[in-house]
Each structure stands twice: as C-alpha cells, then as structure tokens.
Design a protein around this motif. Structure first.
Motif, PDB file in Angstrom:
ATOM      1  N   GLU A  27       4.601  -8.101   6.441  1.00 15.98           N
ATOM      2  CA  GLU A  27       5.850  -7.163   6.623  1.00 15.98           C
ATOM      3  C   GLU A  27       5.546  -6.325   6.762  1.00 15.98           C
ATOM      4  OE1 GLU A  27       9.966  -9.055   6.356  1.00 15.98           O
ATOM      5  OE2 GLU A  27       9.209  -7.458   4.789  1.00 15.98           O
ATOM      6  N   SER A  28       4.556  -5.172   5.897  1.00 21.80           N
ATOM      7  CA  SER A  28       5.135  -3.930   5.662  1.00 21.80           C
ATOM      8  C   SER A  28       3.559  -3.920   4.743  1.00 21.80           C
ATOM      9  CB  SER A  28       6.281  -3.343   4.966  1.00 21.80           C
ATOM     10  OG  SER A  28       6.462  -3.458   3.863  1.00 21.80           O
ATOM     11  N   GLN A  29       2.467  -2.823   4.348  1.00 26.14           N
ATOM     12  CA  GLN A  29       1.538  -2.118   4.115  1.00 26.14           C
ATOM     13  C   GLN A  29       1.738  -0.651   3.713  1.00 26.14           C
ATOM     14  OE1 GLN A  29      -1.656  -3.422   5.886  1.00 26.14           O
ATOM     15  NE2 GLN A  29      -2.937  -2.165   4.475  1.00 26.14           N
ATOM     16  N   ASN A  30       1.341  -0.667   2.534  1.00 29.48           N
ATOM     17  CA  ASN A  30       0.906   1.254   2.578  1.00 29.48           C
ATOM     18  C   ASN A  30      -0.082   1.437   1.833  1.00 29.48           C
ATOM     19  OD1 ASN A  30       1.615   0.799  -0.211  1.00 29.48           O
ATOM     20  ND2 ASN A  30       4.301   1.468   0.389  1.00 29.48           N
ATOM     21  N   ASP A  31      -0.644   2.672   0.565  1.00 30.14           N
ATOM     22  CA  ASP A  31      -1.569   2.710   0.199  1.00 30.14           C
ATOM     23  C   ASP A  31      -1.718   1.493  -1.299  1.00 30.14           C
ATOM     24  OD1 ASP A  31      -3.004   3.863   1.941  1.00 30.14           O
ATOM     25  OD2 ASP A  31      -1.937   5.692   0.681  1.00 30.14           O
ATOM     26  N   THR A  32      -0.385   1.387  -1.905  1.00 35.03           N
ATOM     27  CA  THR A  32      -0.312   0.525  -3.075  1.00 35.03           C
ATOM     28  C   THR A  32       0.160  -0.733  -3.015  1.00 35.03           C
ATOM     29  OG1 THR A  32       2.159   2.034  -3.615  1.00 35.03           O
ATOM     30  CG2 THR A  32      -0.740   2.869  -4.535  1.00 35.03           C
ATOM     31  N   GLN A  33       1.022  -1.078  -2.167  1.00 33.49           N
ATOM     32  CA  GLN A  33       1.512  -2.487  -2.084  1.00 33.49           C
ATOM     33  C   GLN A  33       2.271  -3.306  -0.775  1.00 33.49           C
ATOM     34  OE1 GLN A  33       5.065  -1.962  -4.416  1.00 33.49           O
ATOM     35  NE2 GLN A  33       6.160  -0.557  -2.330  1.00 33.49           N
ATOM     36  N   ALA A  34       2.010  -4.028  -0.387  1.00 34.13           N
ATOM     37  CA  ALA A  34       2.335  -5.432   1.050  1.00 34.13           C
ATOM     38  C   ALA A  34       3.345  -6.062   0.472  1.00 34.13           C
ATOM     39  CB  ALA A  34       0.848  -5.548   1.876  1.00 34.13           C
ATOM     40  N   VAL A  35       4.475  -6.079   1.642  1.00 33.22           N
ATOM     41  CA  VAL A  35       4.883  -7.306   1.529  1.00 33.22           C
ATOM     42  C   VAL A  35       4.732  -8.365   2.673  1.00 33.22           C
ATOM     43  CG1 VAL A  35       7.428  -7.927   1.784  1.00 33.22           C
ATOM     44  CG2 VAL A  35       6.861  -5.954   1.054  1.00 33.22           C
ATOM     45  N   LEU A  36       4.205  -9.239   2.901  1.00 31.49           N
ATOM     46  CA  LEU A  36       4.408 -10.784   2.591  1.00 31.49           C
ATOM     47  C   LEU A  36       5.448 -11.908   2.846  1.00 31.49           C
ATOM     48  CD1 LEU A  36       0.364 -10.832   0.412  1.00 31.49           C
ATOM     49  CD2 LEU A  36       0.602  -9.616   2.809  1.00 31.49           C
ATOM     50  N   ARG A  54       9.586 -14.218   0.870  1.00 31.46           N
ATOM     51  CA  ARG A  54       8.211 -12.879   1.095  1.00 31.46           C
ATOM     52  C   ARG A  54       7.582 -13.264  -0.845  1.00 31.46           C
ATOM     53  NH1 ARG A  54      13.042  -9.243   1.564  1.00 31.46           N
ATOM     54  NH2 ARG A  54      10.916  -7.905   2.476  1.00 31.46           N
ATOM     55  N   TYR A  55       7.026 -11.987  -0.559  1.00 33.01           N
ATOM     56  CA  TYR A  55       6.379 -11.670  -1.676  1.00 33.01           C
ATOM     57  C   TYR A  55       5.668 -10.227  -1.792  1.00 33.01           C
ATOM     58  CZ  TYR A  55       5.364 -16.675  -2.493  1.00 33.01           C
ATOM     59  OH  TYR A  55       5.459 -17.574  -2.146  1.00 33.01           O
ATOM     60  N   ARG A  56       5.311  -9.708  -2.784  1.00 34.87           N
ATOM     61  CA  ARG A  56       5.184  -8.437  -3.088  1.00 34.87           C
ATOM     62  C   ARG A  56       3.457  -8.018  -3.590  1.00 34.87           C
ATOM     63  NH1 ARG A  56       9.067  -4.094  -4.605  1.00 34.87           N
ATOM     64  NH2 ARG A  56       9.417  -4.398  -2.297  1.00 34.87           N
ATOM     65  N   LEU A  57       2.853  -7.751  -3.257  1.00 36.98           N
ATOM     66  CA  LEU A  57       1.232  -7.633  -3.402  1.00 36.98           C
ATOM     67  C   LEU A  57       1.428  -6.013  -3.498  1.00 36.98           C
ATOM     68  CD1 LEU A  57      -1.159  -9.301  -3.405  1.00 36.98           C
ATOM     69  CD2 LEU A  57      -1.288  -8.972  -1.722  1.00 36.98           C
ATOM     70  N   SER A  58       1.413  -6.191  -5.093  1.00 38.27           N
ATOM     71  CA  SER A  58       0.512  -4.650  -5.921  1.00 38.27           C
ATOM     72  C   SER A  58      -0.569  -4.531  -6.189  1.00 38.27           C
ATOM     73  CB  SER A  58       1.057  -4.172  -6.444  1.00 38.27           C
ATOM     74  OG  SER A  58       3.238  -4.666  -6.432  1.00 38.27           O
ATOM     75  N   PHE A  59      -1.195  -3.167  -5.345  1.00 39.03           N
ATOM     76  CA  PHE A  59      -2.697  -3.047  -6.517  1.00 39.03           C
ATOM     77  C   PHE A  59      -2.171  -1.727  -7.039  1.00 39.03           C
ATOM     78  CE2 PHE A  59      -2.378  -4.651  -1.935  1.00 39.03           C
ATOM     79  CZ  PHE A  59      -3.571  -5.563  -2.188  1.00 39.03           C
ATOM     80  N   ASP A  60      -2.998  -2.438  -8.197  1.00 40.57           N
ATOM     81  CA  ASP A  60      -4.015  -0.320  -8.844  1.00 40.57           C
ATOM     82  C   ASP A  60      -5.006   0.501  -9.063  1.00 40.57           C
ATOM     83  OD1 ASP A  60      -6.148  -2.232  -9.833  1.00 40.57           O
ATOM     84  OD2 ASP A  60      -4.932  -3.179 -12.082  1.00 40.57           O
TER      85      ASP A  60
END
Length: 71
Positions: A27-36, A54-60
C-alpha cells in the motif's frame, strides 16, 4: 556508511519482493517501513471474502524486518 545504507535498501527490496510473491500488495513504502495488504482468508469461490488485513513491516538499521497487524 553509504555501503551499509545500500545493503539495507537491497535487503528491504528483497523482503518486499518475497511478500509480493506470497500475494501481499504494498500500500505504501518508505526507507524504514512498508504497509502491506493481504486479502481476507475467508473465501468461497471468490463469492464471499473476508476483510483485507493490513500489516506494518518495519526495518531496523541492519535491514531486519519486523511486522505487526494494523487495526
């Protein structure tokens, strides 16, 4: 520093490609997270379907992902 950032971005893209292959939509994406989005599991010949999940995928900073459901 630039090499570490490049590696993290590559890891994020690889993770998102895997999620797309599993049937998730981004659904959306940036440098540290995405919404799936995931289609609801309750379907009967595509006549009845559950709500999209809906899931929020966060990246460290190392590119490792963690996810959680969004209400």
């Amino acid at each position: 520093m630039a090499e570490a950032l490049l590696t993290r971005n590559q890891e994020i893209e690889r993770t998102l490609q895997k999620k797309r292959a599993q049937g998730y939509r981004i659904e959306s994406q940036n440098d540290t997270q995405a919404v799936l989005l995931d289609r609801g599991r309750r379907r009967f010949f595509n006549l009845l379907r559950g709500d999209d999940l809906r899931y929020r995928l966060s990246f460290d900073e190392h590119g490792h992902a963690s996810s959680r459901a969004i209400a």
